[in-house]
Design an enzyme around this catalytic site. Structure first.
Site, PDB file in Angstrom:
ATOM      1  N   ASP A  16      47.433  60.094 -12.555  1.00 51.71           N
ATOM      2  CA  ASP A  16      48.613  59.399 -12.036  1.00 51.71           C
ATOM      3  C   ASP A  16      49.824  59.893 -12.828  1.00 51.71           C
ATOM      4  O   ASP A  16      50.293  60.991 -12.609  1.00 51.71           O
ATOM      5  CB  ASP A  16      48.361  57.896 -12.165  1.00 51.71           C
ATOM      6  CG  ASP A  16      49.438  57.036 -11.538  1.00 51.71           C
ATOM      7  OD1 ASP A  16      50.174  57.535 -10.684  1.00 51.71           O
ATOM      8  OD2 ASP A  16      49.538  55.847 -11.906  1.00 51.71           O
ATOM      9  N   ASP A  37      38.736  59.544 -12.540  1.00 50.90           N
ATOM     10  CA  ASP A  37      38.900  59.201 -11.132  1.00 50.90           C
ATOM     11  C   ASP A  37      40.226  59.703 -10.581  1.00 50.90           C
ATOM     12  O   ASP A  37      40.277  60.343  -9.547  1.00 50.90           O
ATOM     13  CB  ASP A  37      38.757  57.677 -10.927  1.00 50.90           C
ATOM     14  CG  ASP A  37      39.634  56.850 -11.871  1.00 50.90           C
ATOM     15  OD1 ASP A  37      40.366  57.428 -12.711  1.00 50.90           O
ATOM     16  OD2 ASP A  37      39.584  55.599 -11.791  1.00 50.90           O
ATOM     17  N   GLY A  40      36.395  53.799 -14.315  1.00 52.33           N
ATOM     18  CA  GLY A  40      36.796  54.354 -13.018  1.00 52.33           C
ATOM     19  C   GLY A  40      36.025  55.563 -12.543  1.00 52.33           C
ATOM     20  O   GLY A  40      35.820  55.732 -11.345  1.00 52.33           O
TER      21      GLY A  40
HETATM   22  P1  IMP Z   1      47.862  57.522 -15.904  1.00 47.54           P
HETATM   23  O1  IMP Z   1      47.822  57.422 -17.383  1.00 47.54           O
HETATM   24  O2  IMP Z   1      49.115  56.921 -15.355  1.00 47.54           O
HETATM   25  O3  IMP Z   1      47.646  58.928 -15.379  1.00 47.54           O
HETATM   26  O4  IMP Z   1      46.734  56.587 -15.335  1.00 47.54           O
HETATM   27  C1  IMP Z   1      45.465  57.022 -15.070  1.00 47.54           C
HETATM   28  C2  IMP Z   1      44.548  55.849 -14.876  1.00 47.54           C
HETATM   29  O5  IMP Z   1      45.234  54.797 -14.194  1.00 47.54           O
HETATM   30  C3  IMP Z   1      43.382  56.203 -13.999  1.00 47.54           C
HETATM   31  O6  IMP Z   1      42.291  56.650 -14.763  1.00 47.54           O
HETATM   32  C4  IMP Z   1      43.082  54.897 -13.317  1.00 47.54           C
HETATM   33  O7  IMP Z   1      42.204  54.116 -14.102  1.00 47.54           O
HETATM   34  C5  IMP Z   1      44.407  54.185 -13.250  1.00 47.54           C
HETATM   35  N1  IMP Z   1      45.047  54.336 -11.938  1.00 47.54           N
HETATM   36  C6  IMP Z   1      46.107  55.098 -11.624  1.00 47.54           C
HETATM   37  N2  IMP Z   1      46.416  55.005 -10.327  1.00 47.54           N
HETATM   38  C7  IMP Z   1      45.503  54.150  -9.797  1.00 47.54           C
HETATM   39  C8  IMP Z   1      45.282  53.649  -8.468  1.00 47.54           C
HETATM   40  O8  IMP Z   1      45.978  53.974  -7.492  1.00 47.54           O
HETATM   41  N3  IMP Z   1      44.245  52.794  -8.336  1.00 47.54           N
HETATM   42  C9  IMP Z   1      43.440  52.417  -9.361  1.00 47.54           C
HETATM   43  N4  IMP Z   1      43.604  52.859 -10.610  1.00 47.54           N
HETATM   44  C10 IMP Z   1      44.639  53.712 -10.819  1.00 47.54           C
HETATM   45 MG    MG Z   2      40.709  55.257 -15.324  1.00 50.99          MG
END
Ligand code: IMP
Ligand code: MG
Length: 179
Positions: free
Chosen positions: A106, A103, A47
């Site tokens: 979340d 990127d 990403g």
């Molecule tokens: P987390 O562990 O939930 O913070 O997820 C982070 C990862 O989820 C990021 O590095 C992205 O690869 C993916 N991700 C989270 N939200 C999105 C989105 O809206 N679009 C695409 N990828 C996302």
């Molecule tokens: Mg990612």
């Protein structure tokens, strides 16, 4: 009109706005890392490859670039919650100044785990930079040191972000519409 798998895309952040913000981030990082001994920028695959490529060209300091690849969540729009290292760093970061680049932040689960994983390699300093921050979605206690844009809780694609591997090549950041 932009579309992926029949779902409409709405532009959220355009190419020029991203460029301006990446330049600001690069300038700030260059100031804050000016005293770095050896500076290593670590991009997370896949990403962050677009953001990392643009960001390093806005950081006016000698630096090395490496990439870390951890398991993602494929076609799904939800995070799996645990990481698996698919490709480790090739650069030794012990006693180095490190900037971890992703990127989007979340739930924070992934970056928090990767941050802990990199800390075990004993860097001198470890900071985190994300292009996008979905603050409202945070499930764990983790914040990035540098954030490009705060974004709403919607599924986003473009500028490296994908939906089931599609959409990474879009120059802006788009929200995927429900219908
Ligand atoms: P987390 O562990 O939930 O913070 O997820 C982070 C990862 O989820 C990021 O590095 C992205 O690869 C993916 N991700 C989270 N939200 C999105 C989105 O809206 N679009 C695409 N990828 C996302
Ligand atoms: Mg990612």
């Amino acid at each position: 009109m932009e579309e992926i798998r029949g779902r409409r895309l709405t532009l959220l952040i355009g190419e020029d706005e991203i460029k301006r913000r990446v330049r600001e981030l690069g300038d700030r990082i260059a100031v804050e890392f000016r005293d770095a001994g050896e500076f290593v920028v670590v991009g997370l695959l896949k990403g962050a490859f677009v953001f990392t490529a643009d960001l390093i060209r806005e950081i006016d300091l000698p630096l090395k670039v490496d990439f870390l690849w951890v398991s993602s969540y494929g076609q799904s729009m939800e995070s799996a919650g645990t990481i698996k290292v698919l490709k480790d760093l090739e650069t030794d970061i012990e006693d180095r100044d490190v900037l971890l680049v992703d990127d989007i932040l979340d739930t924070g689960t992934t970056l928090k785990e990767i941050h802990a994983f990199l800390l075990m390699k004993n860097p001198r300093r470890l900071k985190t930079c994300v292009l996008l921050d979905k603050k409202g979605r945070r499930k764990v206690d983790f914040e990035a040191d540098y954030v490009g844009f705060e974004v709403p809780n919607r599924f986003l694609v473009g500028y490296g972000l994908d939906w089931g591997e599609l959409g990474r090549n879009l120059s802006g950041v788009y929200a995927v519409e429900d219908q």
